[in-house]
Design a protein around this motif. Structure first.
Motif, short mmCIF file in Angstrom:
data_model
loop_
_atom_site.label_atom_id
_atom_site.label_comp_id
_atom_site.label_asym_id
_atom_site.label_seq_id
_atom_site.Cartn_x
_atom_site.Cartn_y
_atom_site.Cartn_z
N ASN A 205 -5.67 -11.07 1.17
CA ASN A 205 -7.13 -11.20 1.28
C ASN A 205 -7.73 -9.82 1.56
OD1 ASN A 205 -6.71 -14.01 1.07
ND2 ASN A 205 -6.50 -14.19 3.30
N ILE A 206 -7.77 -9.01 0.53
CA ILE A 206 -8.15 -7.61 0.71
C ILE A 206 -9.57 -7.44 1.25
CG2 ILE A 206 -8.37 -5.38 -0.44
CD1 ILE A 206 -5.51 -6.46 -0.17
N ASN A 207 -10.49 -8.24 0.74
CA ASN A 207 -11.88 -8.10 1.18
C ASN A 207 -12.02 -8.39 2.68
OD1 ASN A 207 -12.83 -7.37 -1.33
ND2 ASN A 207 -13.34 -9.46 -1.93
N TYR A 208 -11.35 -9.46 3.15
CA TYR A 208 -11.42 -9.79 4.57
C TYR A 208 -10.70 -8.74 5.42
CZ TYR A 208 -13.37 -14.40 3.52
OH TYR A 208 -14.17 -15.42 3.10
N LYS A 209 -9.59 -8.24 4.90
CA LYS A 209 -8.87 -7.19 5.61
C LYS A 209 -9.76 -5.96 5.79
CE LYS A 209 -4.81 -4.18 5.17
NZ LYS A 209 -5.46 -2.89 4.82
N MET A 210 -10.43 -5.56 4.73
CA MET A 210 -11.33 -4.41 4.80
C MET A 210 -12.49 -4.67 5.74
SD MET A 210 -11.34 -3.45 0.73
CE MET A 210 -12.74 -2.35 0.87
N MET A 211 -12.97 -5.92 5.76
CA MET A 211 -14.08 -6.28 6.63
C MET A 211 -13.69 -6.11 8.10
SD MET A 211 -16.10 -9.93 6.80
CE MET A 211 -14.63 -10.84 7.35
N TYR A 212 -12.49 -6.58 8.47
CA TYR A 212 -12.04 -6.46 9.85
C TYR A 212 -11.78 -5.00 10.20
CZ TYR A 212 -11.63 -11.35 11.13
OH TYR A 212 -11.91 -12.66 11.46
N GLU A 213 -11.22 -4.23 9.28
CA GLU A 213 -11.00 -2.81 9.54
C GLU A 213 -12.33 -2.10 9.81
OE1 GLU A 213 -7.06 -1.96 6.75
OE2 GLU A 213 -9.07 -1.63 5.95
N ARG A 214 -13.28 -2.37 8.98
CA ARG A 214 -14.57 -1.71 9.08
C ARG A 214 -15.27 -2.06 10.39
NH1 ARG A 214 -15.85 -2.88 4.10
NH2 ARG A 214 -17.02 -4.74 4.66
N GLU A 215 -15.29 -3.36 10.71
CA GLU A 215 -15.97 -3.80 11.93
C GLU A 215 -15.28 -3.30 13.19
OE1 GLU A 215 -18.83 -5.23 12.34
OE2 GLU A 215 -19.25 -5.36 10.20
N PHE A 216 -13.96 -3.21 13.13
CA PHE A 216 -13.19 -2.67 14.24
C PHE A 216 -13.67 -1.25 14.54
CE2 PHE A 216 -9.57 -0.30 15.93
CZ PHE A 216 -9.09 -1.14 16.92
N CYS A 217 -13.84 -0.46 13.48
CA CYS A 217 -14.26 0.92 13.65
C CYS A 217 -15.72 1.02 14.08
CB CYS A 217 -14.05 1.69 12.36
SG CYS A 217 -12.30 1.88 11.93
N TYR A 218 -16.57 0.15 13.56
CA TYR A 218 -17.97 0.15 13.97
C TYR A 218 -18.07 -0.10 15.48
CZ TYR A 218 -19.37 -0.17 9.05
OH TYR A 218 -19.56 0.06 7.73
#
Length: 333
Positions: A250-263
């Motif tokens: 689930n690449i889109n969800y993985k990227m979403m969690y990575e991004r929000e983690f950094c935010y």
């Protein structure tokens, strides 16, 4: 609508003596009457259990249980096991609900043939009383939208994330909890049950009717959102979800969690301050740096800002943060 199915309302109780009676009375006033109220006292040290016993004497629909302190997740799971209803609802013992709360949720389940339904909520102050917010319910003014379970997961980080992630403004088919329970030992157990529940849902109905009232008060679980244990839960949840979505493609969800983690690292001053004092801060920093090295969801310029943050939080707060903070979220600039 007929009261044809039993709804179990599970209320974990811990040191809410001042608000508990108002909470339970708001449930007893439901227009939908085929309910059972399960009060699970989680080792309260004030007079909460005494209030439970007194209320149980007044209405046979109330059942009470008393356990040693084990946390909200245990209390909810205990209530699920003791419940007999076709549908389950969770209410926090310092909150209260509209008289049409259960009626509306059951109506959504039946009309939209869904597995889970939710209504809107309102945050109220410590001194709020039911008559101040318990406004007239009108079907004609309500907007309802349908989703699939996986679609809801994508709303995890939107402006209305609490609307989707909180367990308290919802009604669930009992079957959803056959193999899925709240993870005990967590301060924010709802973060860990969010995906497993929605993955089971073929249909979800979301209403904008404001029928649940969340009391914001000092000392509540949500008020303690930045304690060390809560931040550890936050980090663990992100790591779990990133790994899960990576494993399942689930690449889109993985990227979403990575991004929000950094935010969260960059934009939340309080989080940065607390995180810098964590006992696990070195493990946390290593994980964050590894994540930033491997993520493909942001440009190198932005990655550098995040790396500066996790390498030296104090440096980032004093030098880098003032430069970028007023620009809002850095969405892959």
């Amino acid at each position: 609508m007929e009261n044809s199915v039993l709804v179990s309302i599970i209320v974990p109780v811990y040191n809410t003596e001042l608000y508990l009676e108002e909470c339970v009375k708001s449930i007893l006033k439901q227009q939908y009457e085929n309910i059972e109220i399960i009060l699970v006292d989680d080792g309260s040290t004030d007079g909460s259990y005494g209030v439970c016993k007194r209320l149980a004497l007044k209405d046979i629909r109330i059942r009470i249980y008393h356990n040693e302190r084990r946390g909200t997740a245990f209390a909810r799971n205990f209530g699920i096991k003791k419940s007999r209803g076709n549908y389950l609802v969770f209410v926090d013992s310092d909150d209260y609900v509209h008289t049409y709360f259960i009626h509306h949720l059951v109506e959504l389940i039946h009309n939209y043939k869904c597995d889970l339904a939710m209504c809107n909520y309102e945050v109220v102050g410590e001194e709020a009383q039911i008559e101040q917010t318990d406004i007239r319910y009108c079907d004609k003014d309500i907007y309802v939208k349908q989703y699939t379970g996986p679609e809801i997961i994508g709303h995890r980080f939107g402006k209305r994330s609490v609307y989707y992630t909180s367990p308290c403004n919802k009604i669930y088919k009992r079957e959803l909890f056959i193999d899925t329970l709240f993870e005990e030992g967590r301060y924010h157990e709802d973060e860990f049950i969010y995906r497993p529940l929605y993955e089971q849902c073929k249909k979800v109905a979301c209403s904008d009717a404001t029928l649940y009232f969340y009391r914001k008060r000092k000392g509540s679980t949500m008020d303690q959102a930045l304690c060390d244990c809560c931040i550890n839960d936050f980090l663990d949840c992100f790591q779990t979800e990133i790994s899960y979505n990576d494993k399942n493609g689930n690449i889109n969800y993985k990227m979403m969690y990575e991004r929000e983690f950094c935010y969260a690292l960059v934009l939340d001053y309080d989080f940065l301050n607390k995180a810098s004092k964590l006992k696990r801060k070195y493990q946390y920093r290593k994980y964050a740096i590894d994540l930033l090295k491997n993520t493909v969801s942001m440009k190198n310029k932005v990655k550098l800002k995040y790396v500066l943050c996790v390498v030296s939080i104090s440096f980032f707060r004093k030098i880098v943060m003032p430069i970028f903070y007023n620009k809002g979220r850095m969405q892959g600039e």
